[in-house]
Design a protein around this motif. Structure first.
Motif, PDB file in Angstrom:
ATOM      1  N   THR A  31      -3.921 -22.548  15.056  1.00  0.00           N
ATOM      2  CA  THR A  31      -3.813 -23.498  13.945  1.00  0.00           C
ATOM      3  C   THR A  31      -5.146 -23.893  13.328  1.00  0.00           C
ATOM      4  OG1 THR A  31      -3.891 -25.399  15.433  1.00  0.00           O
ATOM      5  CG2 THR A  31      -1.723 -24.494  14.943  1.00  0.00           C
ATOM      6  N   ASN A  32      -6.250 -23.274  13.743  1.00  0.00           N
ATOM      7  CA  ASN A  32      -7.583 -23.613  13.236  1.00  0.00           C
ATOM      8  C   ASN A  32      -7.888 -25.102  13.460  1.00  0.00           C
ATOM      9  OD1 ASN A  32     -10.066 -22.956  12.142  1.00  0.00           O
ATOM     10  ND2 ASN A  32      -9.424 -23.368  10.049  1.00  0.00           N
ATOM     11  N   ALA A  33      -7.515 -25.598  14.652  1.00  0.00           N
ATOM     12  CA  ALA A  33      -7.743 -27.003  14.995  1.00  0.00           C
ATOM     13  C   ALA A  33      -8.680 -27.093  16.187  1.00  0.00           C
ATOM     14  CB  ALA A  33      -6.431 -27.700  15.310  1.00  0.00           C
ATOM     15  N   VAL A  34      -9.446 -28.179  16.246  1.00  0.00           N
ATOM     16  CA  VAL A  34     -10.386 -28.408  17.339  1.00  0.00           C
ATOM     17  C   VAL A  34      -9.990 -29.714  18.017  1.00  0.00           C
ATOM     18  CG1 VAL A  34     -12.827 -28.554  17.922  1.00  0.00           C
ATOM     19  CG2 VAL A  34     -12.142 -27.391  15.843  1.00  0.00           C
ATOM     20  N   MET A  35     -10.108 -29.775  19.353  1.00  0.00           N
ATOM     21  CA  MET A  35      -9.731 -30.981  20.085  1.00  0.00           C
ATOM     22  C   MET A  35     -10.975 -31.763  20.498  1.00  0.00           C
ATOM     23  SD  MET A  35      -6.618 -29.585  22.478  1.00  0.00           S
ATOM     24  CE  MET A  35      -6.495 -31.059  23.453  1.00  0.00           C
ATOM     25  N   PHE A  36     -10.900 -33.083  20.329  1.00  0.00           N
ATOM     26  CA  PHE A  36     -11.988 -33.969  20.727  1.00  0.00           C
ATOM     27  C   PHE A  36     -11.435 -35.119  21.558  1.00  0.00           C
ATOM     28  CE2 PHE A  36     -13.797 -32.196  16.821  1.00  0.00           C
ATOM     29  CZ  PHE A  36     -15.079 -31.890  17.244  1.00  0.00           C
ATOM     30  N   LYS A  37     -12.248 -35.594  22.494  1.00  0.00           N
ATOM     31  CA  LYS A  37     -11.991 -36.867  23.145  1.00  0.00           C
ATOM     32  C   LYS A  37     -12.646 -37.897  22.232  1.00  0.00           C
ATOM     33  CE  LYS A  37     -12.180 -36.348  27.793  1.00  0.00           C
ATOM     34  NZ  LYS A  37     -12.735 -36.420  29.145  1.00  0.00           N
TER      35      LYS A  37
END
Length: 104
Positions: A31-37
């Motif tokens: 999905t061209n998404a990045v995960m962050f805390k």
């Protein structure tokens, strides 16, 4: 939405850490998404502004979830992991984020 609406010092603190895991990699590919805390009180517009400011990319959308901390046993005592707020930051097509630093 412009970055100037928020305090730049606050935006630098909003993103706590990138999440690098199998799930995060799979989401990034699909999905061209990045995960962050992120900070527990961070809002979606703040997260968007912070990512755009720090990584110079265009953000399409932000989804957030709150993960409750698990109770864990540490020896004799019971402890608790911290609650975590995660953000899935979807980037515009053609935009890319590189955490590995291979380009340097």
């Amino acid at each position: 939405m412009s970055v100037t609406k928020y305090d730049e010092g606050r935006l630098m603190q909003v993103l706590v850490a990138p999440i690098v895991s199998e799930k995060a990699t799979q989401v990034a590919e699909q999905t061209n998404a990045v995960m962050f805390k992120v900070l527990r009180d961070a809002s979606k517009p703040e997260i968007k502004a912070a990512v755009e400011l720090m990584f110079k990319v265009q953000v399409k959308g932000v989804s957030v979830l709150n993960q409750k901390g698990k109770s864990k046993r540490f020896g004799k005592t019971m402890g608790r992991r911290d609650h975590v707020r995660k953000a899935y930051v979807t980037l515009m097509p053609g935009q890319e984020l590189n955490f590995g630093g291979e380009g340097a």
